[in-house]
Motif scaffolding. Structure first.
Motif, short mmCIF file in Angstrom:
data_model
loop_
_atom_site.label_atom_id
_atom_site.label_comp_id
_atom_site.label_asym_id
_atom_site.label_seq_id
_atom_site.Cartn_x
_atom_site.Cartn_y
_atom_site.Cartn_z
N GLY A 68 0.96 -1.21 -0.16
CA GLY A 68 -0.09 -0.01 0.03
C GLY A 68 0.95 1.32 0.04
N VAL A 69 0.23 2.37 -0.43
CA VAL A 69 1.17 3.50 -0.60
C VAL A 69 1.55 4.10 0.71
N PRO A 70 2.56 4.89 0.94
CA PRO A 70 2.96 5.37 2.06
C PRO A 70 1.77 6.22 2.89
N GLY A 71 1.64 5.94 4.10
CA GLY A 71 0.58 6.77 4.74
C GLY A 71 -0.70 5.94 4.63
N VAL A 72 -0.89 5.09 4.12
CA VAL A 72 -2.11 4.23 3.88
C VAL A 72 -2.57 3.39 5.32
N GLY A 73 -1.52 3.05 6.15
CA GLY A 73 -1.60 2.63 7.39
C GLY A 73 -1.03 1.19 7.40
N LYS A 74 -0.05 0.77 6.79
CA LYS A 74 0.48 -0.53 6.92
C LYS A 74 1.12 -0.78 8.22
N SER A 75 2.01 0.19 8.65
CA SER A 75 2.57 -0.21 9.90
C SER A 75 1.82 -0.25 10.98
N THR A 76 0.61 0.77 11.20
CA THR A 76 -0.44 0.62 12.20
C THR A 76 -1.27 -0.62 11.99
N PHE A 77 -1.50 -1.10 10.88
CA PHE A 77 -2.25 -2.35 10.65
C PHE A 77 -1.33 -3.57 11.17
N THR A 113 10.68 3.88 15.28
CA THR A 113 9.19 4.38 16.02
C THR A 113 8.13 3.77 15.36
N ARG A 114 8.41 2.98 14.15
CA ARG A 114 7.34 2.20 13.63
C ARG A 114 6.96 0.82 14.37
N MET A 115 5.83 0.46 14.40
CA MET A 115 5.55 -0.83 15.39
C MET A 115 6.28 -0.94 16.69
N ILE A 206 -9.72 -1.81 2.70
CA ILE A 206 -9.88 -0.39 2.79
C ILE A 206 -9.76 0.09 4.26
N ASN A 207 -8.58 0.71 4.21
CA ASN A 207 -8.35 1.31 5.65
C ASN A 207 -8.88 2.60 6.05
N LYS A 208 -8.66 3.02 7.21
CA LYS A 208 -9.23 4.13 7.89
C LYS A 208 -10.76 4.52 7.60
N ALA A 209 -11.57 3.35 7.60
CA ALA A 209 -12.97 3.35 7.43
C ALA A 209 -13.50 4.41 8.75
N ASP A 210 -12.69 4.38 9.76
CA ASP A 210 -13.46 5.15 10.90
C ASP A 210 -13.58 6.77 10.40
N ILE A 211 -12.86 7.21 9.47
CA ILE A 211 -12.94 8.74 9.04
C ILE A 211 -14.18 8.81 8.51
N ASP A 212 -14.51 8.04 7.39
CA ASP A 212 -15.71 8.11 6.77
C ASP A 212 -15.95 6.87 6.20
N LEU A 241 -11.77 -1.52 7.03
CA LEU A 241 -11.38 -1.61 8.44
C LEU A 241 -10.83 -0.28 9.16
N SER A 242 -10.46 -0.41 10.05
CA SER A 242 -9.89 0.77 10.80
C SER A 242 -8.55 0.24 11.61
N ALA A 243 -7.52 0.31 11.15
CA ALA A 243 -6.25 -0.05 11.77
C ALA A 243 -6.03 0.58 13.06
N LEU A 244 -6.26 1.82 12.89
CA LEU A 244 -5.93 2.77 14.27
C LEU A 244 -6.89 2.28 15.41
N GLN A 245 -8.22 1.86 15.09
CA GLN A 245 -9.04 1.52 16.20
C GLN A 245 -9.29 0.21 16.39
P1 GDP Z 1 2.24 3.38 6.47
O1 GDP Z 1 3.15 4.61 5.67
O2 GDP Z 1 1.69 2.83 5.41
O3 GDP Z 1 3.11 2.54 7.36
O4 GDP Z 1 1.18 4.33 7.15
P2 GDP Z 1 1.26 4.53 9.00
O5 GDP Z 1 0.79 3.23 9.67
O6 GDP Z 1 2.46 5.03 9.33
O7 GDP Z 1 -0.09 5.51 9.01
C1 GDP Z 1 0.01 6.88 8.40
C2 GDP Z 1 -0.96 7.66 9.34
O8 GDP Z 1 -2.37 7.05 9.27
C3 GDP Z 1 -0.54 7.65 10.87
O9 GDP Z 1 -0.82 8.95 11.40
C4 GDP Z 1 -1.61 6.70 11.35
O10 GDP Z 1 -2.02 6.87 12.72
C5 GDP Z 1 -2.92 6.84 10.46
N1 GDP Z 1 -3.72 5.75 10.35
C6 GDP Z 1 -3.46 4.40 10.27
N2 GDP Z 1 -4.63 3.70 10.08
C7 GDP Z 1 -5.63 4.53 10.49
C8 GDP Z 1 -6.96 4.34 10.68
O11 GDP Z 1 -7.34 3.32 10.66
N3 GDP Z 1 -7.81 5.52 10.80
C9 GDP Z 1 -7.16 6.55 10.80
N4 GDP Z 1 -8.05 7.59 10.98
N5 GDP Z 1 -5.95 6.85 10.79
C10 GDP Z 1 -5.17 5.88 10.53
#
Ligand code: GDP
Length: 333
Positions: A68-77, A113-115, A206-212, A241-245
């Motif tokens: 997934g592109v940078p910022g999509v939430g890979k490390s959070t997931f 700082t990741r994971m 589809i990540n960050k589903a919590d936002i919208d 899904l929402s990796a964050l939540q």
């Molecule tokens: P990576 O570059 O793909 O590894 O993305 P990161 O895991 O570093 O996430 C990038 C940003 O998106 C961080 O600020 C995370 O906190 C945020 N983020 C990741 N997953 C979610 C999610 O499910 N919901 C929301 N709202 N933010 C998320």
């Protein structure tokens, strides 16, 4: 044939790293990885022998590719999923393929700082991308590292990559299940999405589903429609899904287990690994042949002028290739 293309016989004696590696000792794993990432020829010989010795102990993990592109939430997931897996008693290794890391000094997984929580867990092993040269080279080392961590007892291996270049193809070709992470709004513009990569995916998340949540549901429907997907059991799964939540992470893992069960039952799980092993062998044969070709004295002597002649249209590419191959294959006096 040049001496460099003759594979050395595998050493009969077990490598001193073998026993501690099989016991899962981190120092031994790290040393073995350093050995196979080394460019020194004697290290390569030792690494090859060690890999042969670990081979009977490999293959027992579930290999999961995540892109997934940078910022999509890979490390959070991966952190959310990983913490759940280690809590259930799994041993998880996370490897990365980042073809840009040799230029950027490591853009994924290099950052400590990741994971954070997962990295500190005794049942997790996180390794940044090898930072050497071509995608092919980086992928080859990651493949070998995957075998090492399997031998060391890790039963789930995640190979992570960023959505650049051909790295997704490389990851898909070494994993049992390839997962693509998407952002909700990516569904608005399917044309802009990398359709080929989507088609490579066994699951789309589809990540960050919590936002919208509505946008995520819409993206889910659009992706399914675009890929011509149905709800049949074997169709590519598209989940929100929402990796964050940590929402949907557990459901994802259940689907992964279903996928594995189904594919083991119908034989496709093993088939995919067999095809991957065969393709890997041919990749290595191609790479080594090309390296030998480029290093061949007669080829080296004529390469620049032949390339120039092709560029200037003085000789056809096919005649030039034949001439160079003739030099390569001609027995040396
Ligand atoms: P990576 O570059 O793909 O590894 O993305 P990161 O895991 O570093 O996430 C990038 C940003 O998106 C961080 O600020 C995370 O906190 C945020 N983020 C990741 N997953 C979610 C999610 O499910 N919901 C929301 N709202 N933010 C998320």
């Amino acid at each position: 044939m040049t001496p460099s293309s003759v594979s050395p016989p595998a050493s009969a004696l077990p490598d001193p790293l073998l026993a501690p590696l099989l016991q899962g000792q981190r120092r031994a794993i790290a040393k073995a990885i350093t050995l196979l990432e080394s460019t020194r020829p004697d290290h390569r010989i030792r690494a090859d022998a060690l890999l042969n010795q670990v081979l009977p102990h490999t293959g027992r993990s579930l290999r999961l590719g995540i892109s997934g592109v940078p910022g999509v939430g890979k490390s959070t997931f991966i952190e959310a999923l990983g913490l759940e897996l280690v809590a259930r008693g799994h041993k998880l290794a996370v490897l990365a393929i980042d073809p840009s890391s040799s230029l950027s000094g490591g853009s994924i997984l290099g950052d400590k700082t990741r994971m954070e929580q997962l990295a500190a867990h005794p049942s997790a092993f996180i390794r940044p991308s090898p930072a050497s040269g071509t995608l092919g080279g980086v992928a080859a080392k990651t493949r070998e590292t995957l075998l090492l961590v399997e031998a060391a007892g890790f039963d789930v291996v995640i190979v992570e990559t960023v959505g650049v270049g051909q790295s997704e193809t490389a990851v898909a070709s070494m994993t049992d299940l390839f997962v693509l992470l998407q952002l909700p709004h990516a569904g608005d513009d399917l044309q802009a999405m990398k359709r080929g990569v989507m088609e490579l995916a066994d699951m789309v998340l589809i990540n960050k589903a919590d936002i919208d949540p509505d946008a995520a549901a819409q993206a889910q429907a659009q992706i399914m429609a675009a890929l011509g997907l149905t709800h049949a059991p074997d169709a590519t799964l598209v989940l929100c899904l929402s990796a964050l939540q940590k929402q949907g992470v557990h459901a994802f893992w259940e689907q992964v287990q279903e996928f594995e069960k189904r594919r083991r039952l119908d034989g496709r799980f093993d088939q995919r690994r067999q095809q991957q092993a065969q393709a890997w062998m041919w990749d290595l044969v191609r790479d080594q042949l090309l390296a030998d070709f480029r290093h061949h004295p007669a080829v080296r002597e004529h390469l620049a002028q032949t390339e120039a002649a092709v560029l200037q249209g003085q000789v056809t590419p096919s005649a030039a290739a034949r001439a160079l191959l003739y030099l390569f294959e001609k027995p040396t006096d």
